[in-house]
Scaffold this motif. Structure first.
Motif, PDB file in Angstrom:
ATOM      1  N   THR A 152       0.873  -1.582  -0.526  1.00  0.00           N
ATOM      2  CA  THR A 152      -0.237   0.182  -0.294  1.00  0.00           C
ATOM      3  C   THR A 152       0.869   1.426  -0.072  1.00  0.00           C
ATOM      4  O   THR A 152       0.770   1.903  -0.371  1.00  0.00           O
ATOM      5  N   VAL A 204     -14.091   0.031   2.494  1.00  0.00           N
ATOM      6  CA  VAL A 204     -13.204  -1.029   3.887  1.00  0.00           C
ATOM      7  C   VAL A 204     -12.836   0.195   5.103  1.00  0.00           C
ATOM      8  O   VAL A 204     -12.996  -0.015   6.009  1.00  0.00           O
ATOM      9  N   ASP A 238      -2.838  10.897  14.050  1.00  0.00           N
ATOM     10  CA  ASP A 238      -1.823  11.848  12.527  1.00  0.00           C
ATOM     11  C   ASP A 238      -2.035  11.989  11.316  1.00  0.00           C
ATOM     12  O   ASP A 238      -1.595   9.716  11.400  1.00  0.00           O
ATOM     13  N   VAL A 239      -1.687  11.891  10.176  1.00  0.00           N
ATOM     14  CA  VAL A 239      -2.288  11.145   8.947  1.00  0.00           C
ATOM     15  C   VAL A 239      -1.888  11.771   7.439  1.00  0.00           C
ATOM     16  O   VAL A 239      -0.698  12.700   7.928  1.00  0.00           O
ATOM     17  N   SER A 240      -1.239  10.716   6.948  1.00  0.00           N
ATOM     18  CA  SER A 240      -0.910  10.902   6.110  1.00  0.00           C
ATOM     19  C   SER A 240      -1.092  12.227   4.762  1.00  0.00           C
ATOM     20  O   SER A 240      -2.473  11.937   5.071  1.00  0.00           O
ATOM     21  N   PRO A 286      -8.590  13.284   2.355  1.00  0.00           N
ATOM     22  CA  PRO A 286      -9.488  13.580   1.739  1.00  0.00           C
ATOM     23  C   PRO A 286     -10.393  12.165   2.671  1.00  0.00           C
ATOM     24  O   PRO A 286     -11.295  12.736   3.169  1.00  0.00           O
ATOM     25  N   PHE A 287      -9.973  11.516   3.166  1.00  0.00           N
ATOM     26  CA  PHE A 287     -11.008  10.078   3.716  1.00  0.00           C
ATOM     27  C   PHE A 287     -10.868  10.563   4.982  1.00  0.00           C
ATOM     28  O   PHE A 287     -12.306  10.603   5.152  1.00  0.00           O
ATOM     29  N   GLN A 326     -13.905   1.112  -1.492  1.00  0.00           N
ATOM     30  CA  GLN A 326     -14.238  -0.021  -1.796  1.00  0.00           C
ATOM     31  C   GLN A 326     -15.101  -0.533  -0.399  1.00  0.00           C
ATOM     32  O   GLN A 326     -15.772  -0.710   0.336  1.00  0.00           O
ATOM     33  N   ILE A 341       0.485   2.942  -2.851  1.00  0.00           N
ATOM     34  CA  ILE A 341      -0.143   4.318  -3.182  1.00  0.00           C
ATOM     35  C   ILE A 341      -0.219   5.517  -2.272  1.00  0.00           C
ATOM     36  O   ILE A 341      -0.013   6.906  -3.081  1.00  0.00           O
ATOM     37  N   THR A 368      -1.853  11.467   1.717  1.00  0.00           N
ATOM     38  CA  THR A 368      -2.496  10.197   1.117  1.00  0.00           C
ATOM     39  C   THR A 368      -3.691   9.778   1.495  1.00  0.00           C
ATOM     40  O   THR A 368      -4.831  10.473   1.033  1.00  0.00           O
ATOM     41  N   ALA A 369      -4.010   9.289   2.922  1.00  0.00           N
ATOM     42  CA  ALA A 369      -5.041   9.410   3.668  1.00  0.00           C
ATOM     43  C   ALA A 369      -5.916  10.649   4.218  1.00  0.00           C
ATOM     44  O   ALA A 369      -7.281  10.574   4.459  1.00  0.00           O
ATOM     45  N   LYS A 378     -14.900  12.149   6.512  1.00  0.00           N
ATOM     46  CA  LYS A 378     -15.635  11.783   7.728  1.00  0.00           C
ATOM     47  C   LYS A 378     -15.440  12.428   9.144  1.00  0.00           C
ATOM     48  O   LYS A 378     -15.253  12.219  10.139  1.00  0.00           O
ATOM     49  N   PHE A 437      -4.620   0.590   7.555  1.00  0.00           N
ATOM     50  CA  PHE A 437      -3.946   1.376   6.012  1.00  0.00           C
ATOM     51  C   PHE A 437      -4.767   0.035   5.180  1.00  0.00           C
ATOM     52  O   PHE A 437      -5.136  -0.967   5.691  1.00  0.00           O
TER      53      PHE A 437
HETATM   54  C1  LIG Z   1      -6.997   6.082   3.691  1.00  0.00           C
HETATM   55  C2  LIG Z   1      -7.137   4.784   3.491  1.00  0.00           C
HETATM   56  C3  LIG Z   1      -7.235   4.398   4.855  1.00  0.00           C
HETATM   57  C4  LIG Z   1      -8.466   4.901   3.024  1.00  0.00           C
HETATM   58  O1  LIG Z   1      -9.207   3.851   2.674  1.00  0.00           O
HETATM   59  P1  LIG Z   1     -10.695   3.397   1.579  1.00  0.00           P
HETATM   60  O2  LIG Z   1     -10.880   1.967   1.997  1.00  0.00           O
HETATM   61  O3  LIG Z   1      -9.775   2.796   0.473  1.00  0.00           O
HETATM   62  O4  LIG Z   1     -11.509   4.232   2.288  1.00  0.00           O
HETATM   63  P2  LIG Z   1     -12.762   4.393   1.757  1.00  0.00           P
HETATM   64  O5  LIG Z   1     -13.748   3.339  -0.031  1.00  0.00           O
HETATM   65  O6  LIG Z   1     -14.041   4.223   3.251  1.00  0.00           O
HETATM   66  O7  LIG Z   1     -13.654   5.803   1.793  1.00  0.00           O
HETATM   67  C5  LIG Z   1     -14.590   6.543   1.874  1.00  0.00           C
HETATM   68  C6  LIG Z   1     -14.848   7.814   1.348  1.00  0.00           C
HETATM   69  O8  LIG Z   1     -13.433   9.194   1.807  1.00  0.00           O
HETATM   70  C7  LIG Z   1     -13.223  10.338   0.789  1.00  0.00           C
HETATM   71  N1  LIG Z   1     -12.054   9.051  -0.458  1.00  0.00           N
HETATM   72  C8  LIG Z   1     -11.240   7.504   0.686  1.00  0.00           C
HETATM   73  N2  LIG Z   1      -9.747   7.711  -0.076  1.00  0.00           N
HETATM   74  C9  LIG Z   1      -9.672   8.669  -1.197  1.00  0.00           C
HETATM   75  C10 LIG Z   1      -8.736   9.638  -1.868  1.00  0.00           C
HETATM   76  N3  LIG Z   1      -7.742   8.884  -2.329  1.00  0.00           N
HETATM   77  N4  LIG Z   1      -8.995  10.771  -3.190  1.00  0.00           N
HETATM   78  C11 LIG Z   1      -9.968  11.289  -2.369  1.00  0.00           C
HETATM   79  N5  LIG Z   1     -11.156  11.066  -1.356  1.00  0.00           N
HETATM   80  C12 LIG Z   1     -10.811   9.823  -1.097  1.00  0.00           C
HETATM   81  C13 LIG Z   1     -14.416   9.633  -0.637  1.00  0.00           C
HETATM   82  O9  LIG Z   1     -15.158  10.518   0.238  1.00  0.00           O
HETATM   83  C14 LIG Z   1     -14.656   8.039  -0.219  1.00  0.00           C
HETATM   84  O10 LIG Z   1     -16.100   7.613  -0.304  1.00  0.00           O
HETATM   85  P3  LIG Z   1     -16.216   7.467  -1.902  1.00  0.00           P
HETATM   86  O11 LIG Z   1     -15.061   6.240  -2.768  1.00  0.00           O
HETATM   87  O12 LIG Z   1     -17.418   6.566  -1.691  1.00  0.00           O
HETATM   88  O13 LIG Z   1     -15.901   8.841  -2.529  1.00  0.00           O
HETATM   89  C15 LIG Z   1      -6.371   4.311   1.847  1.00  0.00           C
HETATM   90  O14 LIG Z   1      -6.743   4.945   0.646  1.00  0.00           O
HETATM   91  C16 LIG Z   1      -5.272   3.828   2.332  1.00  0.00           C
HETATM   92  O15 LIG Z   1      -4.709   2.645   3.256  1.00  0.00           O
HETATM   93  N6  LIG Z   1      -3.816   4.376   2.271  1.00  0.00           N
HETATM   94  C17 LIG Z   1      -2.414   4.181   1.799  1.00  0.00           C
HETATM   95  C18 LIG Z   1      -2.336   3.840   3.042  1.00  0.00           C
HETATM   96  C19 LIG Z   1      -1.683   5.791   4.213  1.00  0.00           C
HETATM   97  O16 LIG Z   1      -2.007   6.681   4.215  1.00  0.00           O
HETATM   98  N7  LIG Z   1      -3.096   5.011   5.300  1.00  0.00           N
HETATM   99  C20 LIG Z   1      -3.389   6.485   6.556  1.00  0.00           C
HETATM  100  C21 LIG Z   1      -1.783   6.365   7.187  1.00  0.00           C
HETATM  101  S1  LIG Z   1      -1.875   7.768   8.906  1.00  0.00           S
END
Ligand SMILES: CC(C)(COP(=O)(O)OP(=O)(O)OC[C@H]1O[C@@H](n2cnc3c(N)ncnc32)[C@H](O)[C@@H]1OP(=O)(O)O)[C@@H](O)C(=O)NCCC(=O)NCCS
Length: 157
Positions: A25, A96, A119-121, A126-127, A94, A29, A123-124, A131, A86
């Motif tokens: 990941t 998760v 503390d978020v990256s 927008p997620f 999807q 990613i 990458t994370a 929320k 992650f």
């Molecule tokens: C961040 C992370 C955990 C999100 O997990 P995910 O399973 O893809 O998230 P979800 O499918 O539940 O997403 C929910 C909503 O969040 C938002 N979202 C998630 N990823 C996004 C992205 N890359 N860009 C924009 N919005 C995003 C969207 O609104 C999404 O809803 P939608 O897909 O219906 O539009 C995943 O992308 C990841 O593993 N990232 C890399 C590792 C990382 O940086 N982890 C955090 C360390 S602090």
């Protein structure tokens, strides 16, 4: 029909699958938002097996599975600090991450805290924004001698 996401606690036997998900990941990613040097340092945390064992023993550490394959994991420290989230590189967007977060939030409430911090990256972000987490500050952290930019976020539950 959409595959069901099952949640269960992590065990020591899961470490090989957890660390390979973590590494993949980050390299596939998170590489969009960090330099090669940063990705190399971050991904190398996969090799610290002792640290993963400690996390599984001491923290609230859960896994998400689809068809018995691990597609994500999350762990909570000190009752309300979200220390890791992650999702498998092939299972992004999807739901998760959302499901893992819901379980983590319930646990924080059961622990009697009203705020969840992390503390978020980059990458994370927008997620977490989706929320309803609030960014408290943008910050720089050093890991293995390499500087990383990330965000301190929190959410009142
Ligand atoms: C961040 C992370 C955990 C999100 O997990 P995910 O399973 O893809 O998230 P979800 O499918 O539940 O997403 C929910 C909503 O969040 C938002 N979202 C998630 N990823 C996004 C992205 N890359 N860009 C924009 N919005 C995003 C969207 O609104 C999404 O809803 P939608 O897909 O219906 O539009 C995943 O992308 C990841 O593993 N990232 C890399 C590792 C990382 O940086 N982890 C955090 C360390 S602090």
């Amino acid at each position: 029909m959409k595959n069901t996401i099952e949640i269960r606690p992590a065990t020591l036997e899961d470490i090989p699958e957890i660390t390979s998900l973590f590494r993949n990941t980050i390299t596939h990613i998170s590489a969009k938002h960090y330099s090669e040097k940063q990705i190399k340092a971050w991904a190398s945390a996969a090799d610290d097996i002792e640290e993963w064992e400690k996390r599984i023993h001491k923290l609230y550490f859960i896994l998400a599975e689809i068809d018995n394959n691990i597609v994500g994991f999350a762990y909570l420290k000190n009752g309300n600090y979200f220390d890791g989230l992650f999702v498998h590189k092939d299972f992004q967007r999807q739901g998760v991450g959302s499901k893992l977060l819901r379980i983590i939030e319930s646990k924080v409430m059961m622990n009697d805290f009203e705020v969840l911090k992390s503390d978020v990256s980059k990458t994370a972000l927008p997620f977490f924004d989706n929320k309803y987490f609030e960014v408290i500050k943008k910050q720089k952290k050093t890991y293995k001698g390499v500087m990383f930019e990330n965000y301190l976020v929190e959410k009142y539950l």
